[in-house]
Write an enzyme that holds these catalytic residues in place. Sequence first.
Site, PDB file in Angstrom:
ATOM      1  N   ASP A   9      -8.459  57.339 -46.246  1.00  0.00           N
ATOM      2  CA  ASP A   9      -8.524  58.164 -47.442  1.00  0.00           C
ATOM      3  C   ASP A   9      -9.847  58.932 -47.349  1.00  0.00           C
ATOM      4  O   ASP A   9     -10.721  58.573 -46.547  1.00  0.00           O
ATOM      5  CB  ASP A   9      -8.495  57.266 -48.678  1.00  0.00           C
ATOM      6  CG  ASP A   9      -8.673  58.033 -49.972  1.00  0.00           C
ATOM      7  OD1 ASP A   9      -8.111  59.135 -50.097  1.00  0.00           O
ATOM      8  OD2 ASP A   9      -9.387  57.532 -50.859  1.00  0.00           O
ATOM      9  N   ASP A  11     -11.667  60.824 -50.518  1.00  0.00           N
ATOM     10  CA  ASP A  11     -12.470  60.676 -51.732  1.00  0.00           C
ATOM     11  C   ASP A  11     -12.687  59.208 -52.045  1.00  0.00           C
ATOM     12  O   ASP A  11     -11.729  58.451 -52.227  1.00  0.00           O
ATOM     13  CB  ASP A  11     -11.776  61.372 -52.900  1.00  0.00           C
ATOM     14  CG  ASP A  11     -11.706  62.871 -52.712  1.00  0.00           C
ATOM     15  OD1 ASP A  11     -12.699  63.550 -53.023  1.00  0.00           O
ATOM     16  OD2 ASP A  11     -10.662  63.369 -52.232  1.00  0.00           O
TER      17      ASP A  11
END
Length: 217
Positions: A9, A11
């Site tokens: 991922d 963020d």
Amino acid sequence: MGIAAVVFDMDGVLIDSEPLWEKVRHDYVVLKDGRWQPDSQKKMMGMSTVEWSSYMADDLGVAEPAEQVASDIIDLMAEKYAQHVPLLPGAVEAVRRCSGSWTLGLASSSPATLIDLVLAKAGLIDSFSAVLSTEEVGRGKPAPDVYLTVAQRLSVDPKDCTAVEDSTNGLLSAHAAGMRLIAAPRPEFPPVPDALALADAVIDNLDQLTTQVVTGS
């Protein structure tokens, strides 16, 4: 076979951007006479662009069409990133370390324009063989769509992938895709206990993302 790919991922895992997203969205909602709620940012974490812009327009009372909300917020975030990308400690090193052993993918809820900007400024574009935004798939996290599509583009079975996630929706998404799951939670936005319990391993920082943690061996 063992782990063939690692899917990050962005963020909250590679960049400390959730506080920035929260401030930009909060200030925009206030400017547009909307109704910001204490849990608004948590609810939007993992949503696709279409989902969070609709949430801001419909649920938070922003007096703009969702398409305009999305455009405005993305432009504001791009301005922030152009000045400074808040890379988390060890992020660049972790990506480069993993790229020496596995094929890498990126499964992010950020729009593609912001992903490209962050990876370019971090010097990491060439490290990833597949980069995908949830805005390019049917549903955002917690649905597994983005992780399943990244695995498909990497030509790797999802069960042979390790995902690195931080948020409740992200953890649920990667788990639903059937990937080995590493949780790297952020203290400001901790995942709910039930989601954290799905992780095969929990790390406090990216320096702890070792071969043993990635593979479970």
